[in-house]
Each structure stands twice: as structure tokens, then as C-alpha cells.
Write a protein that holds these residues in place. Sequence first.
Motif, PDB file in Angstrom:
ATOM      1  N   VAL A   1      -9.885  -6.559  -7.613  1.00 56.76           N
ATOM      2  CA  VAL A   1      -8.288  -7.166  -8.463  1.00 56.76           C
ATOM      3  C   VAL A   1      -7.584  -6.336  -8.680  1.00 56.76           C
ATOM      4  O   VAL A   1      -6.588  -6.444  -9.063  1.00 56.76           O
ATOM      5  CB  VAL A   1      -9.214  -7.602 -10.227  1.00 56.76           C
ATOM      6  CG1 VAL A   1     -10.418  -8.030 -10.318  1.00 56.76           C
ATOM      7  CG2 VAL A   1      -9.896  -5.595 -10.679  1.00 56.76           C
ATOM      8  N   ASN A   2      -7.654  -5.467  -8.043  1.00 58.62           N
ATOM      9  CA  ASN A   2      -7.452  -3.960  -7.782  1.00 58.62           C
ATOM     10  C   ASN A   2      -6.060  -3.848  -6.546  1.00 58.62           C
ATOM     11  O   ASN A   2      -5.259  -4.253  -6.019  1.00 58.62           O
ATOM     12  CB  ASN A   2      -7.830  -2.574  -7.494  1.00 58.62           C
ATOM     13  CG  ASN A   2      -8.895  -1.976  -8.655  1.00 58.62           C
ATOM     14  OD1 ASN A   2      -8.155  -2.439  -9.975  1.00 58.62           O
ATOM     15  ND2 ASN A   2      -9.865  -1.548  -8.416  1.00 58.62           N
ATOM     16  N   THR A   3      -6.957  -4.401  -5.531  1.00 57.84           N
ATOM     17  CA  THR A   3      -6.308  -5.201  -4.238  1.00 57.84           C
ATOM     18  C   THR A   3      -6.471  -6.633  -3.293  1.00 57.84           C
ATOM     19  O   THR A   3      -7.185  -6.748  -3.303  1.00 57.84           O
ATOM     20  CB  THR A   3      -6.614  -4.640  -2.781  1.00 57.84           C
ATOM     21  OG1 THR A   3      -6.510  -2.935  -3.565  1.00 57.84           O
ATOM     22  CG2 THR A   3      -6.275  -4.938  -1.541  1.00 57.84           C
ATOM     23  N   ASN A   4      -4.869  -6.882  -3.851  1.00 56.55           N
ATOM     24  CA  ASN A   4      -4.930  -8.719  -3.061  1.00 56.55           C
ATOM     25  C   ASN A   4      -4.333  -8.393  -2.301  1.00 56.55           C
ATOM     26  O   ASN A   4      -2.761  -8.645  -1.789  1.00 56.55           O
ATOM     27  CB  ASN A   4      -3.567  -9.214  -4.796  1.00 56.55           C
ATOM     28  CG  ASN A   4      -4.419 -10.654  -4.171  1.00 56.55           C
ATOM     29  OD1 ASN A   4      -4.736 -11.003  -3.056  1.00 56.55           O
ATOM     30  ND2 ASN A   4      -3.817 -11.787  -5.640  1.00 56.55           N
ATOM     31  N   VAL A   5      -5.339  -8.643  -1.230  1.00 55.99           N
ATOM     32  CA  VAL A   5      -4.258  -8.495   0.481  1.00 55.99           C
ATOM     33  C   VAL A   5      -3.423  -9.737   0.410  1.00 55.99           C
ATOM     34  O   VAL A   5      -2.421  -9.826   1.465  1.00 55.99           O
ATOM     35  CB  VAL A   5      -5.465  -8.510   0.968  1.00 55.99           C
ATOM     36  CG1 VAL A   5      -5.242  -8.996   2.733  1.00 55.99           C
ATOM     37  CG2 VAL A   5      -6.399  -7.535   1.430  1.00 55.99           C
ATOM     38  N   GLY A   6      -3.819 -10.659   0.245  1.00 56.54           N
ATOM     39  CA  GLY A   6      -3.337 -12.619  -0.027  1.00 56.54           C
ATOM     40  C   GLY A   6      -1.778 -11.958  -0.670  1.00 56.54           C
ATOM     41  O   GLY A   6      -0.845 -13.074   0.512  1.00 56.54           O
ATOM     42  N   ALA A   7      -2.127 -11.639  -1.397  1.00 55.86           N
ATOM     43  CA  ALA A   7      -0.490 -11.913  -2.748  1.00 55.86           C
ATOM     44  C   ALA A   7       0.135 -10.912  -1.513  1.00 55.86           C
ATOM     45  O   ALA A   7       2.195 -11.345  -1.368  1.00 55.86           O
ATOM     46  CB  ALA A   7      -0.613 -11.356  -3.546  1.00 55.86           C
ATOM     47  N   MET A   8       0.122  -9.652  -0.926  1.00 56.20           N
ATOM     48  CA  MET A   8       1.320  -8.885   0.319  1.00 56.20           C
ATOM     49  C   MET A   8       1.257  -9.703   1.016  1.00 56.20           C
ATOM     50  O   MET A   8       2.492  -8.976   1.065  1.00 56.20           O
ATOM     51  CB  MET A   8       0.098  -8.026   0.201  1.00 56.20           C
ATOM     52  CG  MET A   8      -0.766  -6.785  -0.680  1.00 56.20           C
ATOM     53  SD  MET A   8      -1.021  -5.227  -0.917  1.00 56.20           S
ATOM     54  CE  MET A   8      -2.824  -5.437  -0.007  1.00 56.20           C
ATOM     55  N   ILE A   9       0.236 -10.475   1.481  1.00 60.29           N
ATOM     56  CA  ILE A   9       0.738 -10.889   3.026  1.00 60.29           C
ATOM     57  C   ILE A   9       1.677 -11.763   2.776  1.00 60.29           C
ATOM     58  O   ILE A   9       2.830 -11.657   3.671  1.00 60.29           O
ATOM     59  CB  ILE A   9      -0.097 -11.298   4.049  1.00 60.29           C
ATOM     60  CG1 ILE A   9      -1.544 -10.349   4.367  1.00 60.29           C
ATOM     61  CG2 ILE A   9      -0.062 -12.953   5.192  1.00 60.29           C
ATOM     62  CD1 ILE A   9      -2.792 -10.538   4.994  1.00 60.29           C
ATOM     63  N   ALA A  10       2.030 -12.756   1.432  1.00 63.08           N
ATOM     64  CA  ALA A  10       2.741 -13.351   0.958  1.00 63.08           C
ATOM     65  C   ALA A  10       3.775 -13.187   0.536  1.00 63.08           C
ATOM     66  O   ALA A  10       5.031 -13.695   1.061  1.00 63.08           O
ATOM     67  CB  ALA A  10       1.686 -14.358  -0.011  1.00 63.08           C
ATOM     68  N   LEU A  11       3.688 -11.605  -0.256  1.00 66.47           N
ATOM     69  CA  LEU A  11       5.121 -11.102  -0.005  1.00 66.47           C
ATOM     70  C   LEU A  11       5.638 -10.705   1.040  1.00 66.47           C
ATOM     71  O   LEU A  11       7.150 -10.936   1.124  1.00 66.47           O
ATOM     72  CB  LEU A  11       4.814  -9.922  -1.180  1.00 66.47           C
ATOM     73  CG  LEU A  11       5.503 -10.003  -1.674  1.00 66.47           C
ATOM     74  CD1 LEU A  11       6.838 -10.121  -2.613  1.00 66.47           C
ATOM     75  CD2 LEU A  11       5.243  -8.002  -3.441  1.00 66.47           C
ATOM     76  N   GLN A  12       4.970 -10.617   1.191  1.00 69.94           N
ATOM     77  CA  GLN A  12       6.048  -9.522   3.353  1.00 69.94           C
ATOM     78  C   GLN A  12       6.821 -10.980   3.544  1.00 69.94           C
ATOM     79  O   GLN A  12       7.619 -10.889   4.086  1.00 69.94           O
ATOM     80  CB  GLN A  12       5.161  -9.393   3.621  1.00 69.94           C
ATOM     81  CG  GLN A  12       4.389  -7.013   3.487  1.00 69.94           C
ATOM     82  CD  GLN A  12       3.260  -7.160   4.398  1.00 69.94           C
ATOM     83  OE1 GLN A  12       3.131  -7.778   5.329  1.00 69.94           O
ATOM     84  NE2 GLN A  12       2.582  -6.647   4.506  1.00 69.94           N
TER      85      GLN A  12
END
Length: 276
Positions: A6-17
Motif C-alpha cells: 500500500v506504500n508503493t504503487n508501481v502501476g499507478a506511477m507508470i500510469a501517471l508518467q
Amino acid sequence: MALNSVNTNVGAMIALQNLQVTNNELSQVQNRINTGKKVSSAKDNGAIWAIAQGQRAEIGALNAVKDSLQRGQSAVDVSLAAGESVSDLLIQLKEKALSATDTSLTSSARSALNEDFKSIRDQIATVVDNAAFNGVNLLDGSSTGGFAALANVSGSTITVASQDMSLSGSVVTLGASSEINTASAATASLALVTASIDNVGASLAKLGTGSNSLGTNLTFVGKLQDALEAGVGNLVDADLAKESARLQALQTKQQLGVQALSIANSSTSILLGLFR
């Protein structure tokens, strides 16, 4: 195996980029549509912008060349009109002078001819004095160097020589006090008038050639300016049909990016099911 956290959401970071990249591209396309240019500032493409600015400077300088050529052409055309009037007046003077060479004329007839002659003679001076455009008179002897009009942006000039048509000048040799009050005076004046007619014809030919030269160069400068403007357009103008199609694609991509980010953000809530 991907880390469930719940601290690191890699998928969300990639989607945001990816969404940010799409937004940047969309902003670029919208700017091109708003300005109509694919290069509207130095940060869009420094090299192309610098080239375009240089050509815009050339186009602006050509405006000054066109203004100079137009002033020169106007000054010469005014001189041509006045010179043609002088030529017509000389033809009238020749008729009067030739009539006055007749020794059988009565004194009253000769006096009447002489008055007509002097009146027409003085009209030449009036026409020459009024043959000015924007302070430039190519016929009264004041513009000894002629008119030098700009020919290009480097400062080269086209010079149209002045033609002194004032009385007792180099072209009109008839004197300001010439008369036909006697047969001998009429004979002398006739010779001066005849020579003046030939001289004025030659001078008008030179002025006509000068006017044509200015007009030809003015036409060339106009075409050159159009070509430069087209060249600048090719460098910096946007293809709006292409940008419109790209806008549609990016807007769709943006919506998909928002959906992907939403899905990635909701993925952490699935972890709650592990604790039930």
C-alpha cells in the motif's frame, strides 16, 4: 513476482508518467493549433526559429527597399509628365518662331506673335518648377546627383540621372529672355527651340528607361519578398489537418491514461480482502 504494497504503487506511477507524457504532447498540439505554427518560440526548435527570424529581418528590410523604389518611381514619373508638357510647349514655340521669321509680317502681327511666344516660354519655367515629388525635382537642376533608390537590402542603389530642363539649361537651350520681336531674333530662337526639342526627347527617353528600371526592380523585390515569406511559412507553420488528427488521438489517449491511473489506484484496495 510483483510486490503487493500500500506504500508503493508501481502501476499507478507508470500510469501517471504515461499520462504526463500524453498531457505534454496534447499541450504542444493545442499550442500549434492556437498559433498556427509548429515553431512559435526558440524553445520549440532553436535552430529553425533563428533561421526564420533572420528571414523575417530580410522581409522587413525589403519593405524599406520597396518604399524607396516607389518614391523614386513616383519622382521620375512626375518628371516624365512635366517633361512631356515641356516638349509640347516647345512644339508650340517652334510654330510661333517659324511664323515670326516671315519678313512680311506687320509690326502688330509680329508683336502679337512675340507675346504668345513669351507666354508659352514662361510656361516652361512654371512646369519645370512644379515638377517636384516629395521635395525631389529632377528637372530644375537642383538634384544634380539624380535620384538614388535602394536596390536591395545591402544598400546598393539604382540611380536615375536628373535632366535640367530649366530655361537656358543643358537640355532646354532657349533663354529665359528669348524673343521673336524681329526676324533675326525669330531665326535665332527657332534654332534654339529646334535643338531644345531634340534634347528634351533624348532626356525623356533616359527618364523613361530609369522609370522602367525602377519598376522592374520593384516587381522583383515583391516576388522575392513573397518567396521569402513562403519559405518562412514552410519552416514554422503547422499542418493544421495533421495537428487536428493528432489532437483527436491524444485526447483519446488521455482518457485512456486517466482510466489506467484510476485502475492502478484502485488496485491497493483489493489487499483489504486479504484481511477479512
